[in-house]
Design an enzyme around this catalytic site. Structure first.
Site, PDB file in Angstrom:
ATOM      1  N   MET A 178       0.841  -1.200   0.000  1.00 49.33           N
ATOM      2  CA  MET A 178       0.000   0.000   0.000  1.00 49.33           C
ATOM      3  C   MET A 178       0.873   1.245   0.000  1.00 49.33           C
ATOM      4  O   MET A 178       1.870   1.328   0.713  1.00 49.33           O
ATOM      5  CB  MET A 178      -0.930  -0.047   1.223  1.00 49.33           C
ATOM      6  CG  MET A 178      -1.763   1.189   1.437  1.00 49.33           C
ATOM      7  SD  MET A 178      -2.933   1.477   0.054  1.00 49.33           S
ATOM      8  CE  MET A 178      -3.081   3.254   0.140  1.00 49.33           C
ATOM      9  N   GLU A 179       0.449   2.234  -0.819  1.00 44.68           N
ATOM     10  CA  GLU A 179       1.310   3.366  -1.145  1.00 44.68           C
ATOM     11  C   GLU A 179       1.222   4.582  -0.229  1.00 44.68           C
ATOM     12  O   GLU A 179       1.545   5.687  -0.665  1.00 44.68           O
ATOM     13  CB  GLU A 179       0.991   3.815  -2.565  1.00 44.68           C
ATOM     14  CG  GLU A 179      -0.385   4.506  -2.743  1.00 44.68           C
ATOM     15  CD  GLU A 179      -1.497   3.575  -3.210  1.00 44.68           C
ATOM     16  OE1 GLU A 179      -1.403   2.360  -2.936  1.00 44.68           O
ATOM     17  OE2 GLU A 179      -2.458   4.064  -3.814  1.00 44.68           O
ATOM     18  N   ASN A 180       0.794   4.441   1.025  1.00 48.07           N
ATOM     19  CA  ASN A 180       0.687   5.605   1.916  1.00 48.07           C
ATOM     20  C   ASN A 180       1.879   6.540   1.703  1.00 48.07           C
ATOM     21  O   ASN A 180       3.022   6.095   1.656  1.00 48.07           O
ATOM     22  CB  ASN A 180       0.705   5.151   3.379  1.00 48.07           C
ATOM     23  CG  ASN A 180      -0.123   3.919   3.601  1.00 48.07           C
ATOM     24  OD1 ASN A 180      -1.325   3.956   3.415  1.00 48.07           O
ATOM     25  ND2 ASN A 180       0.520   2.805   3.934  1.00 48.07           N
TER      26      ASN A 180
ATOM     27  N   GLU B  98      -4.198   3.041 -10.369  1.00 46.24           N
ATOM     28  CA  GLU B  98      -3.675   1.671 -10.447  1.00 46.24           C
ATOM     29  C   GLU B  98      -3.174   1.281 -11.836  1.00 46.24           C
ATOM     30  O   GLU B  98      -2.183   0.566 -11.959  1.00 46.24           O
ATOM     31  CB  GLU B  98      -4.718   0.670  -9.936  1.00 46.24           C
ATOM     32  CG  GLU B  98      -5.119   0.884  -8.465  1.00 46.24           C
ATOM     33  CD  GLU B  98      -3.944   0.810  -7.500  1.00 46.24           C
ATOM     34  OE1 GLU B  98      -2.853   0.362  -7.893  1.00 46.24           O
ATOM     35  OE2 GLU B  98      -4.121   1.212  -6.330  1.00 46.24           O
TER      36      GLU B  98
ATOM     37  N   HIS C 243       3.094   5.334  -7.322  1.00 48.25           N
ATOM     38  CA  HIS C 243       1.903   5.963  -6.727  1.00 48.25           C
ATOM     39  C   HIS C 243       2.237   7.268  -6.010  1.00 48.25           C
ATOM     40  O   HIS C 243       1.352   8.096  -5.801  1.00 48.25           O
ATOM     41  CB  HIS C 243       1.285   5.030  -5.693  1.00 48.25           C
ATOM     42  CG  HIS C 243       0.326   4.018  -6.246  1.00 48.25           C
ATOM     43  ND1 HIS C 243      -0.672   4.331  -7.138  1.00 48.25           N
ATOM     44  CD2 HIS C 243       0.186   2.687  -5.979  1.00 48.25           C
ATOM     45  CE1 HIS C 243      -1.379   3.225  -7.399  1.00 48.25           C
ATOM     46  NE2 HIS C 243      -0.868   2.220  -6.715  1.00 48.25           N
TER      47      HIS C 243
ATOM     48  N   GLU D 260       4.527   0.845  -5.867  1.00 44.80           N
ATOM     49  CA  GLU D 260       4.123   1.741  -4.763  1.00 44.80           C
ATOM     50  C   GLU D 260       4.810   3.099  -4.864  1.00 44.80           C
ATOM     51  O   GLU D 260       4.219   4.124  -4.526  1.00 44.80           O
ATOM     52  CB  GLU D 260       4.401   1.091  -3.400  1.00 44.80           C
ATOM     53  CG  GLU D 260       3.712  -0.255  -3.174  1.00 44.80           C
ATOM     54  CD  GLU D 260       2.248  -0.306  -3.583  1.00 44.80           C
ATOM     55  OE1 GLU D 260       1.564   0.728  -3.528  1.00 44.80           O
ATOM     56  OE2 GLU D 260       1.783  -1.401  -3.996  1.00 44.80           O
TER      57      GLU D 260
HETATM   58  N1  BES Z   1      -3.285   0.855  -3.735  1.00 38.86           N
HETATM   59  C1  BES Z   1      -3.041  -0.537  -3.700  1.00 38.86           C
HETATM   60  C2  BES Z   1      -3.385  -1.177  -2.380  1.00 38.86           C
HETATM   61  C3  BES Z   1      -4.817  -1.550  -2.200  1.00 38.86           C
HETATM   62  C4  BES Z   1      -5.177  -2.850  -2.266  1.00 38.86           C
HETATM   63  C5  BES Z   1      -5.791  -0.648  -1.966  1.00 38.86           C
HETATM   64  C6  BES Z   1      -6.496  -3.201  -2.103  1.00 38.86           C
HETATM   65  C7  BES Z   1      -7.094  -0.996  -1.816  1.00 38.86           C
HETATM   66  C8  BES Z   1      -7.460  -2.288  -1.872  1.00 38.86           C
HETATM   67  C9  BES Z   1      -1.576  -0.837  -3.973  1.00 38.86           C
HETATM   68  O1  BES Z   1      -0.889   0.138  -4.643  1.00 38.86           O
HETATM   69  C10 BES Z   1      -1.538  -2.053  -4.834  1.00 38.86           C
HETATM   70  O2  BES Z   1      -1.906  -1.949  -5.973  1.00 38.86           O
HETATM   71  N2  BES Z   1      -1.124  -3.186  -4.301  1.00 38.86           N
HETATM   72  C11 BES Z   1      -1.072  -4.437  -4.999  1.00 38.86           C
HETATM   73  C12 BES Z   1       0.334  -4.882  -5.182  1.00 38.86           C
HETATM   74  C13 BES Z   1       0.931  -4.247  -6.362  1.00 38.86           C
HETATM   75  C14 BES Z   1       2.310  -4.669  -6.670  1.00 38.86           C
HETATM   76  C15 BES Z   1       0.133  -4.463  -7.598  1.00 38.86           C
HETATM   77  C16 BES Z   1      -1.751  -5.460  -4.150  1.00 38.86           C
HETATM   78  O3  BES Z   1      -1.916  -5.209  -2.968  1.00 38.86           O
HETATM   79  O4  BES Z   1      -2.098  -6.506  -4.681  1.00 38.86           O
HETATM   80 ZN    ZN Z   2      -1.423   0.200  -6.650  1.00 42.95          ZN
END
Ligand code: BES
Ligand code: ZN
Length: 949
Positions: A324-326, A381, A362, A359
């Protein structure tokens, strides 16, 4: 509601409320762009206060938060949090109410102050609740007047939640067996409201000043660095964090833990640190290197400095998704951040690199510029997914990440060729719908469409366009249209005078405009990709020197003979940036196809034509007449006349078409007949992947003859490739990748030499009590072979329990899940449910592993049905976990009985199932498998009979 509220206040309150509702409702509907009704999250507990002044899911737009002072005191022993928040708000319409989000918080005290901090009322203000909408409303006896600033002060208490969202509890065990507790946050998309009362929508950007109390043995982290720490007493410290930049609520984060860190500085002076549990510090060094390099890269590529003084990356032991990109404090699942040089494979390394690149992308796409609303989450995303490839290709060229980009598009096609797909931008109002937007459409189709656009515009124009977009909307929010405008050189006066980020006409004419031949309407073109679901199929036919073109929607689970076919096709039209190569010229030809039918000149000389060069475009191609035969022949005679991307694309394309009846199974198999002489990993794996998947699907049926023949065919056909592999971690990433896939398939198919090698290595490993180090890329296969035997399986379980490396544990889990012993599989499922040995975060992976195993498929499905209620409570409807359980447990079903069993189960949970797209996705997917069986089993049998003697 506060108990000391007077009767008079109550009366005023209800009167005011009644008056207020009608005028405020009007405000909301103008800010809401969707027609979806306000379905609340299922049973959030309690009815709304009858006098609640607001009836919409989205907050009123006229009370704007500008600054939060947030104070928190989490108690890691009692698992409670007490806190207060003082929000500075600007009021843009006269009102008596402040409506904001709050979920499962106990608000004990509410006050409103004017700009000079004087209280508006001597009494504690009443707070009304609307649990279904996760909102509270604070009533002010004095009107808050338009154009003025006020402060809303709230005190609240909460529990450190179970699960993975909000401010939640995590824990880990030390080597000595001691359990340590930590607290961490994950707010996106709508869980900030579970940690503190706030205006929890992405457009309400504000500054945050956070203060956290903690015990001296812990550290506290948040988005910004600590400005000062005050010792309150022997047992209590107070960290004051610097005020953040303007940002959305979902990006706020804090962690309280006893972790250690390693740090380095980027060339522009940003301090980068990797945090992990003390015993895992040796696994943090790779991530540190990647994070520093990647931040440096983005600062240059975006030409915008990372605005915070620090970036912390932390490995949280309990994490539902990947990362998660906080802003300034990105959080990761351990497997997404920690790299163990001893046990991590080439794939593990690539994964860590890509997740960090994602991340950190983001920090610009998402954090600096945010979508106005969740319907456009792809602006976050899709870009972050695409930037993974641009960044890693530049920073780690030796990883050859470009080899994997086609898989992103293939994943998108997989979902988009079913009718249950959705447009990239889709309405999403309530939290369940919003969470479900984080899917392959936003991520993979988003990235793939951006890839097409970049090719279309050229790298330079694409880059300067997105830089313009990022500059223009920094610390603010954007719509799709804003992106198209930035990319299409529709500069404003102001842009022209500042000069920098508007590329000029000369530059433009060199690029996109040439492609189209005349003025290009980028918005109209991109709307066909983002506002319309589905993927187009372009059918081409030669007629003399012309290539005739026809576009239609590509559909997999429905045949043209089906009565719904025509309806499903109606109204679909794409603006397709078509490219092609021919045998008679080495240049790439371009044509923008904006009508249903069209034609282009290919000359008389061309013996073959390959459309969609390198699959840079998001569309499939079918060659009528002799088209496929010519390409099949070309591959057989001289496959390097086409790039490896083109070869991979042809293989993918052919196997997509056989589900639609446009191409026969035999012709697709003939097309890949050249593969034994294929020299590149990507097309080889693509072909092998389809055969492997067919084998998996057939293995579960009673069609033993075809299954056995297919097995023999694969082993014979790929015999040389299999024999070429060595059992060590040598070579390039793609060689290592090929090796691990090929050996895994060979052992899966029971190839005797493979099993012998694996058994011998497993025995040596057992004998060494697990101290022997195995080739990392082959560990999973070796363990899987060893897990078939009682002693091997038990020893793996023992190793799983004790291993300090999550990537290593994943390999063991996968091996244990491949056991043919149903009792063992049941035991694993039980352990996943308990959440002790197998963490809750790994439950969906484990169930998927069991479902993939022919001996476990029914067990996994039964487990899922039986525990549905419990699982939904634990993980939330539409969470990653629940969605992957729905799709994962059913992925290999292929019979009408299984389909009807699914239907009746989804019917029994109708209230929840109807809120989810994933149930329809799973049904469509199985429908597609059923159709595949009906149409292709016979032809596959015939073809194999002809080729295997
Ligand atoms: N912003 C998402 C995290 C997220 C996940 C937010 C689910 C809301 C609901 C983060 O940037 C993300 O995309 N995470 C991916 C991993 C990434 C390498 C694609 C994930 O958690 O699968
Ligand atoms: Zn993401």
């Amino acid at each position: 509601m506060s108990s000391n509220m007077s009767v008079v206040t109550l009366l005023t309150l209800s009167l005011l409320a009644a008056m207020f509702r009608s005028s405020s409702a009007h405000q909301a509907s103008s800010s809401s762009s969707s027609s979806i009704g306000p379905l609340g999250e299922a049973s959030t507990g309690g009815a709304a206060d009858p006098a609640f002044p607001w009836s919409h899911l989205r907050l009123p737009s006229y009370i704007v938060p500008v600054h939060y002072e947030l104070r928190l005191h989490p108690n890691l022993t009692a698992l409670t949090v007490s806190g207060s928040v003082r929000v500075q708000v600007e009021v843009q319409n006269d009102t008596n109410w402040v409506v904001l989000h709050s979920k499962a918080l106990n608000i004990s005290n509410a006050m409103l102050l004017d700009h000079s901090m004087a209280a508006l009322s001597e009494q504690v203000l009443p707070v009304l609740h609307h649990p279904g909408h996760e909102q509270v409303a604070v009533f002010s006896p004095r009107v808050l007047s338009s154009g003025h600033t006020y402060f809303l002060h709230l005190q609240f208490g909460a529990e450190l939640t179970e699960g993975f969202y909000g401010f939640y509890k995590s824990s880990y065990k030390t080597g000595a067996g001691e359990t340590r507790v930590l607290a961490s946050t994950h707010f996106e998309p709508t869980s900030a409201r579970k940690a503190f009362p706030c205006f929890d929508e992405p457009s309400f950007k504000a500054n945050y000043t956070v203060t956290i109390r903690r015990s001296p043995e812990h550290i506290a982290l948040s988005n910004m660095p600590i400005e000062k720490t005050v010792r309150l007493n022997e047992d209590l410290m107070e960290d004051h964090f610097a005020t953040s930049v303007k940002m959305s609520t979902y990006l706020v984060a804090f962690v309280i833990c006893d972790f250690r860190s390693v740090s380095a500085t980027t060339s522009s002076g940003v301090k980068v640190s990797i945090y992990a549990a003390p015993e895992k510090m040796h696994q943090t060094h790779y991530a540190l290197e990647v994070a520093v390099k990647t931040l440096d890269f983005y600062e240059k590529y975006f030409n915008i400095n990372y605005p915070l003084p620090k970036q912390d990356l932390i490995a949280i032991p309990d994490f539902e998704s990947g990362a998660m990109e906080n802003w300034g404090l990105t959080t990761y699942r351990e497997t997404s951040l920690l790299y163990d040089p001893r046990s991590s494979s080439a794939r593990d390394k690539l994964w860590v690199t890509m997740v960090i690149a994602h991340e950190l992308a983001h920090q610009w796409f998402g954090n600096l510029v945010t979508m106005v609303w969740w319907n456009d989450i792809w602006l976050n995303e899709g870009f972050a997914r695409y930037m993974e490839y641009i960044a890693v290709e530049a920073t780690y060229p030796e990883l050859h990440v470009e080899e994997y980009l086609l898989n992103v598009c293939f994943a998108a096609v997989g979902r988009d060729s079913l009718n249950s797909s959705r447009p990239i931008s889709s309405a999403a109002e309530n939290p369940t719908q919003i969470r479900e937007m984080f899917d392959t459409v936003s991520y993979d189709k988003g990235a793939c469409v951006l890839h097409m656009l970049r090719h279309f515009l050229t790298d330079e124009v694409f880059q300067s366009g997105i830089v313009r977009y990022l500059r223009k909307f920094s610390y603010s929010n954007a719509h799709n249209q804003d992106l198209w405008d930035s990319l299409a050189n529709t500069c404003s006066e102001e842009d022209f005078t500042s000069g920098k980020f508007c590329y000029n006409d000369r530059q433009a004419s060199k690029n996109a405009y040439l492609f189209a031949g005349e003025h290009l309407n980028l918005t109209a073109m991109m709307n066909t990709w983002t506002l319309q679901k589905g993927v187009p199929l372009v059918t081409v036919a030669r007629e003399g020197s012309r290539l005739l073109l026809k576009q239609e929607r590509f559909l997999k689970a429905v045949l043209p003979s089906d009565p719904v076919w025509a309806t499903l096709q109606q109204g679909y039209l794409w603006h397709i940036p078509l490219t092609f190569k021919t045998s008679s010229s080495s240049t790439v030809h371009r044509h923008l196809m904006v009508t249903k039918t069209d034609s282009v000149d290919v000359g008389d000389q061309a013996s073959w034509v390959k459309v969609n060069t390198d699959m840079a475009g998001y569309y499939l191609v079918h060659y009528e007449g002799r088209g496929w035969d010519q390409l099949t022949q070309l591959l057989r005679e001289n496959h390097t006349a086409l790039s490896y991307h083109d070869r991979t694309h042809l293989i993918h394309n052919a196997f997509q078409l056989i589900v639609t009846g446009k191409l026969s199974m035999g012709r697709a198999l003939d097309l890949i007949g050249y593969l034994p002489s294929e020299t590149h990993t990507v097309p080889l794996l693509e072909g092998l992947g389809f055969l492997g998947a067919y084998y998996r699907m057939l293995e579960k049926t009673a069609e033993h003859d075809v299954t056995q023949k297919l097995r023999t065919y694969i082993l014979r056909f790929f015999g040389d490739v299999i024999d070429r592999q060595t059992w060590e971690d040598k070579g390039s990433v793609s060689e290592r990748h090929l090796r691990s896939e090929v050996i895994s398939l060979a052992c899966d198919l029971g190839h005797a030499p493979c099993l012998r090698q694996a058994n011998r290595r497993f025995a040596d490993w057992l004998h060494s009590e697990g101290t022997l180090s195995l080739p990392a890329d082959l560990t999973e296969t070796i363990y899987s072979v060893g897990a078939q035997d009682e002693r091997g399986w038990e020893f793996l379980l023992h190793t799983y329990t004790a291993s300090p490396s999550e990537t290593h544990k994943h390999k063991i889990l996968s091996a244990m899940g491949s056991s043919r012993d149903r009792n063992k599989l049941s035991r694993l499922l039980e352990m996943a449910l308990e959440g002790e040995v197998i963490r809750n975060q790994d439950l969906s992976t484990l169930v998927y592993l069991v479902a993939r195993n022919p001996h476990g498929q029914q067990l996994a499905w039964a487990f899922f049905k039986k525990n549905w209620g419990f699982l939904v409570q634990k993980f939330q409807l539409s969470s990653f976990c629940i969605r992957s359980l729905i799709v994962g447990t059913t992925a290999w079903f292929s019979s009408a009985e299984e389909l009807s069993d699914m239907r009746s189960f989804f019917q029994s949970i109708e209230e929840q199932a109807s809120q989810l797209r994933s149930t329809q996705v799973a049904l469509d997917n199985v429908q597609k498998n059923v159709l595949w069986m009906e149409m292709n089993l016979g032809p596959l049998r015939d073809w194999l009979n002809r080729h295997i003697h």
